[in-house]
Motif scaffolding. Structure first.
Motif, PDB file in Angstrom:
ATOM      1  N   UNK A  24       0.823  -1.210   0.000  1.00  0.00           N
ATOM      2  CA  UNK A  24       0.000   0.000   0.000  1.00  0.00           C
ATOM      3  C   UNK A  24       0.855   1.256   0.000  1.00  0.00           C
ATOM      4  N   UNK A  25       2.097   1.139   0.549  1.00  0.00           N
ATOM      5  CA  UNK A  25       2.972   2.305   0.576  1.00  0.00           C
ATOM      6  C   UNK A  25       3.270   2.804  -0.831  1.00  0.00           C
ATOM      7  N   UNK A  26       3.380   1.889  -1.757  1.00  0.00           N
ATOM      8  CA  UNK A  26       3.709   2.262  -3.128  1.00  0.00           C
ATOM      9  C   UNK A  26       2.502   2.125  -4.054  1.00  0.00           C
ATOM     10  N   UNK A  27       1.303   2.177  -3.480  1.00  0.00           N
ATOM     11  CA  UNK A  27       0.112   1.932  -4.291  1.00  0.00           C
ATOM     12  C   UNK A  27      -0.317   3.148  -5.088  1.00  0.00           C
ATOM     13  N   UNK A  28       0.168   4.362  -4.752  1.00  0.00           N
ATOM     14  CA  UNK A  28      -0.274   5.544  -5.482  1.00  0.00           C
ATOM     15  C   UNK A  28       0.376   5.589  -6.862  1.00  0.00           C
ATOM     16  N   UNK A  29      -0.286   6.295  -7.773  1.00  0.00           N
ATOM     17  CA  UNK A  29       0.202   6.334  -9.148  1.00  0.00           C
ATOM     18  C   UNK A  29      -0.321   7.583  -9.833  1.00  0.00           C
ATOM     19  N   UNK A  30       0.530   8.235 -10.614  1.00  0.00           N
ATOM     20  CA  UNK A  30       0.109   9.363 -11.438  1.00  0.00           C
ATOM     21  C   UNK A  30      -0.602   8.805 -12.662  1.00  0.00           C
ATOM     22  N   UNK A  31      -1.869   9.171 -12.831  1.00  0.00           N
ATOM     23  CA  UNK A  31      -2.678   8.604 -13.906  1.00  0.00           C
ATOM     24  C   UNK A  31      -2.729   9.475 -15.151  1.00  0.00           C
ATOM     25  N   UNK A  32      -2.636  10.782 -14.940  1.00  0.00           N
ATOM     26  CA  UNK A  32      -2.739  11.698 -16.078  1.00  0.00           C
ATOM     27  C   UNK A  32      -2.172  13.048 -15.673  1.00  0.00           C
ATOM     28  N   UNK A  33      -1.670  13.789 -16.636  1.00  0.00           N
ATOM     29  CA  UNK A  33      -1.153  15.135 -16.398  1.00  0.00           C
ATOM     30  C   UNK A  33      -1.870  16.085 -17.356  1.00  0.00           C
ATOM     31  N   UNK A  34      -2.441  17.157 -16.783  1.00  0.00           N
ATOM     32  CA  UNK A  34      -3.177  18.129 -17.593  1.00  0.00           C
ATOM     33  C   UNK A  34      -2.594  19.515 -17.404  1.00  0.00           C
ATOM     34  N   UNK A  44      -0.945  23.241 -13.743  1.00  0.00           N
ATOM     35  CA  UNK A  44      -0.605  21.869 -14.078  1.00  0.00           C
ATOM     36  C   UNK A  44      -1.280  20.970 -13.047  1.00  0.00           C
ATOM     37  N   UNK A  45      -2.003  19.969 -13.519  1.00  0.00           N
ATOM     38  CA  UNK A  45      -2.752  19.085 -12.632  1.00  0.00           C
ATOM     39  C   UNK A  45      -2.277  17.652 -12.830  1.00  0.00           C
ATOM     40  N   UNK A  46      -1.905  17.016 -11.734  1.00  0.00           N
ATOM     41  CA  UNK A  46      -1.547  15.606 -11.745  1.00  0.00           C
ATOM     42  C   UNK A  46      -2.710  14.819 -11.136  1.00  0.00           C
ATOM     43  N   UNK A  47      -3.362  13.990 -11.942  1.00  0.00           N
ATOM     44  CA  UNK A  47      -4.416  13.119 -11.439  1.00  0.00           C
ATOM     45  C   UNK A  47      -3.764  11.882 -10.826  1.00  0.00           C
ATOM     46  N   UNK A  48      -4.131  11.575  -9.568  1.00  0.00           N
ATOM     47  CA  UNK A  48      -3.520  10.456  -8.855  1.00  0.00           C
ATOM     48  C   UNK A  48      -4.565   9.460  -8.380  1.00  0.00           C
ATOM     49  N   UNK A  49      -4.107   8.231  -8.124  1.00  0.00           N
ATOM     50  CA  UNK A  49      -5.008   7.190  -7.646  1.00  0.00           C
ATOM     51  C   UNK A  49      -5.427   7.415  -6.206  1.00  0.00           C
ATOM     52  N   UNK A  50      -4.564   8.079  -5.411  1.00  0.00           N
ATOM     53  CA  UNK A  50      -4.859   8.336  -3.994  1.00  0.00           C
ATOM     54  C   UNK A  50      -4.294   9.703  -3.620  1.00  0.00           C
ATOM     55  N   UNK A  51      -4.596  10.139  -2.401  1.00  0.00           N
ATOM     56  CA  UNK A  51      -4.092  11.424  -1.929  1.00  0.00           C
ATOM     57  C   UNK A  51      -2.559  11.408  -1.908  1.00  0.00           C
ATOM     58  N   UNK A  77       9.093   6.939 -17.503  1.00  0.00           N
ATOM     59  CA  UNK A  77       7.960   7.230 -18.389  1.00  0.00           C
ATOM     60  C   UNK A  77       6.831   7.896 -17.617  1.00  0.00           C
ATOM     61  N   UNK A  78       6.161   8.841 -18.306  1.00  0.00           N
ATOM     62  CA  UNK A  78       5.037   9.567 -17.716  1.00  0.00           C
ATOM     63  C   UNK A  78       3.752   9.197 -18.443  1.00  0.00           C
ATOM     64  N   UNK A  79       2.601   9.333 -17.765  1.00  0.00           N
ATOM     65  CA  UNK A  79       1.325   9.106 -18.458  1.00  0.00           C
ATOM     66  C   UNK A  79       1.063  10.201 -19.478  1.00  0.00           C
ATOM     67  N   UNK A  80      -0.033  10.095 -20.168  1.00  0.00           N
ATOM     68  CA  UNK A  80      -0.377  11.070 -21.207  1.00  0.00           C
ATOM     69  C   UNK A  80      -0.451  12.479 -20.638  1.00  0.00           C
ATOM     70  N   UNK A  81       0.085  13.450 -21.377  1.00  0.00           N
ATOM     71  CA  UNK A  81       0.045  14.860 -20.995  1.00  0.00           C
ATOM     72  C   UNK A  81      -0.840  15.590 -22.004  1.00  0.00           C
ATOM     73  N   UNK A  82      -1.870  16.267 -21.500  1.00  0.00           N
ATOM     74  CA  UNK A  82      -2.748  17.055 -22.375  1.00  0.00           C
ATOM     75  C   UNK A  82      -2.496  18.536 -22.136  1.00  0.00           C
ATOM     76  N   UNK A  83      -2.460  19.310 -23.204  1.00  0.00           N
ATOM     77  CA  UNK A  83      -2.235  20.746 -23.105  1.00  0.00           C
ATOM     78  C   UNK A  83      -0.768  21.098 -23.127  1.00  0.00           C
ATOM     79  N   UNK A  84      -0.500  22.394 -23.340  1.00  0.00           N
ATOM     80  CA  UNK A  84       0.874  22.882 -23.317  1.00  0.00           C
ATOM     81  C   UNK A  84       0.884  24.346 -22.927  1.00  0.00           C
ATOM     82  N   UNK A 126      -5.993  15.088  -6.738  1.00  0.00           N
ATOM     83  CA  UNK A 126      -5.173  15.893  -7.642  1.00  0.00           C
ATOM     84  C   UNK A 126      -4.087  16.648  -6.890  1.00  0.00           C
ATOM     85  N   UNK A 127      -2.934  16.706  -7.509  1.00  0.00           N
ATOM     86  CA  UNK A 127      -1.870  17.606  -7.074  1.00  0.00           C
ATOM     87  C   UNK A 127      -1.819  18.733  -8.096  1.00  0.00           C
TER      88      UNK A 127
END
Length: 436
Positions: A24-34, A44-51, A77-84, A126-127
């Protein structure tokens, strides 16, 4: 033997719990970057699986923002990034099974603001990183003292935007996607009218903090702030438009807050502040100026709100027939007349379909424009083109005709007829004609 079995079983459970906790310590994950760029800020918004659990710091030469995420699976590697955004030249990462480092390569120095947002539909954890662009502030207009027959400036605020979708309709449409096209149509109508000028608080799908919206309107030296929203409720039944104005309690609170900010007294007092040296007298004068300004703003907003309701009633149902006073975020400025227009209920299926219709959006914009134009024709700012035009009015006296008045004011009969929207040359005693 039984004791040994219990001991082994206990150890086995402890091992399972340990493995689960380590997992569970390593269960978080960056899912998307906007990336949401705006004229003076990039979010810039990082969507995450947990807080997230995070730390951050900046580096210069070259400019970088470094974010360390603990208990998060990382890698190159990073997840998909939308916007610039022109502020961000690159985003890269590194890490292992239990940590992740994200580096934002920046094109210039900026004071980053990093914070966490809790889940709010349609988003999860989100971060968020706000990167202000200090060199892209809204330019002020020249002071009214050096402008002749100026335009009336209306700041149009399309509610929500970017990371803040607003309410969500039954079909899944976001409020932010309804408010912006109405705001743009209204701006187009205003800009076509001589003596009026529209300035959009946001011009695209990006986030503007609610407190910043009135600051932008103030920097525009707006005569009126119009914020456009779509209402919502927990049940689908409520429907209809309404208009909200600043409550007296909120206005009084904001006056007190502005008075505490002594560095803003010069802004409130204008050139008078330069000849006032005594702090007590400066505060007293600032209080007087703000009180007068607040009274004027609230009366003006109420009058404009009534005009808007009159026009909206011609094309849609009204939820509230009178202006409603509230302590809403965008209605916080005691020195700028401000109204918030709820164009309908996005939570009502029938009204949501109406609000999505481009023809209905055009009718809403036309209603708002008609109301605002009539309001400022009746009560124009003293230094505006509308006030100048109003001063060239003539009340028809016995024996006067359109041709006589055209000769007197050195204009053509056709100009008089067109300027006053007359279908023929007939005029009546007591009629007020505008002189072009």
């Amino acid at each position: 033997m039984k004791n040994n079995y219990n001991t082994v079983l206990c150890h086995a459970w402890l091992l399972v719990l340990l493995l689960l906790s380590l997992s569970s310590l390593a269960s978080n994950q960056v899912q998307q970057i906007r990336i949401w760029p705006s004229p003076d800020n990039t979010r810039v918004v990082f969507d995450l699986a947990a807080a997230p659990e995070y730390k951050y710091f900046t580096l210069d030469n070259p400019e970088r923002l470094v974010i360390d995420l603990s208990h998060t699976r990382g890698g190159a590697s990073l997840p998909a990034i939308s916007g610039q955004s022109a502020l961000i030249s690159n985003i890269r990462s590194s890490g292992d099974q239990n940590s992740m480092r994200i580096v934002l390569d920046l094109s210039k120095k900026t004071n980053a603001n990093v914070f966490v947002l809790t889940p709010t539909a349609p988003y999860g954890h989100r971060l968020v990183i706000d990167l202000p662009d200090e060199n892209s502030r809204v330019q002020r207009q020249p002071p009214s003292s050096i402008r002749a027959a100026r335009d009336i400036v209306i700041a149009i605020d399309a509610g929500h935007g970017g990371e803040d979708p607003g309410s969500i309709g039954p079909s899944g449409i976001y409020e932010k996607h309804l408010t912006l096209p109405i705001a743009r149509r209204l701006a187009e109508l205003i800009d076509k009218e001589p003596g009026m000028k529209a300035l959009l608080v946001r011009t695209g799908d990006y986030f503007v903090h609610v407190n910043r919206r009135t600051d932008i309107a103030r920097s525009m030296q707006a005569d009126l702030l119009v914020s456009i929203h779509a209402d919502a409720f927990t049940s689908p039944q409520p429907r209809g438009a309404s208009v909200w104005v600043l409550s007296l309690r909120r206005a009084t609170t904001e006056v007190g807050r502005m008075l505490e900010q002594t560095e803003r007294h010069g802004e409130l007092l204008g050139g008078v502040a330069e000849v006032i040296r005594d702090a007590a007298n400066e505060r007293y004068l600032a209080q007087t100026v703000l009180d007068l300004s607040m009274n004027h703003s609230m009366v003006t907003a109420h009058q404009a709100a009534n005009q808007v309701l009159t026009e909206l009633a011609k094309i849609t149902r009204l939820h509230k027939a009178e202006p409603q006073a509230a302590s809403l975020g965008v209605l916080r400025s005691p020195d700028i007349p401000s109204i918030l227009v709820e164009v309908g209920f996005i939570s009502n299926p029938q009204e949501e379909q109406q609000l999505r219709n481009t023809s209905h959006q055009a009718r809403l914009a036309q209603s708002l424009f008609t109301a605002l134009k009539r309001h400022f024709q009746q009560a124009p700012p003293a230094d505006s083109l509308f006030a100048q035009q109003r001063s060239r009015e003539h009340r028809v006296q016995p024996g006067e005709s359109l041709s006589v008045l055209a000769q007197r004011y050195n204009v053509s009969v056709a100009e008089l007829r067109t300027h006053n929207q007359l279908s023929n040359d007939s005029i009546r005693i007591g009629q007020v004609l505008r002189i072009p």
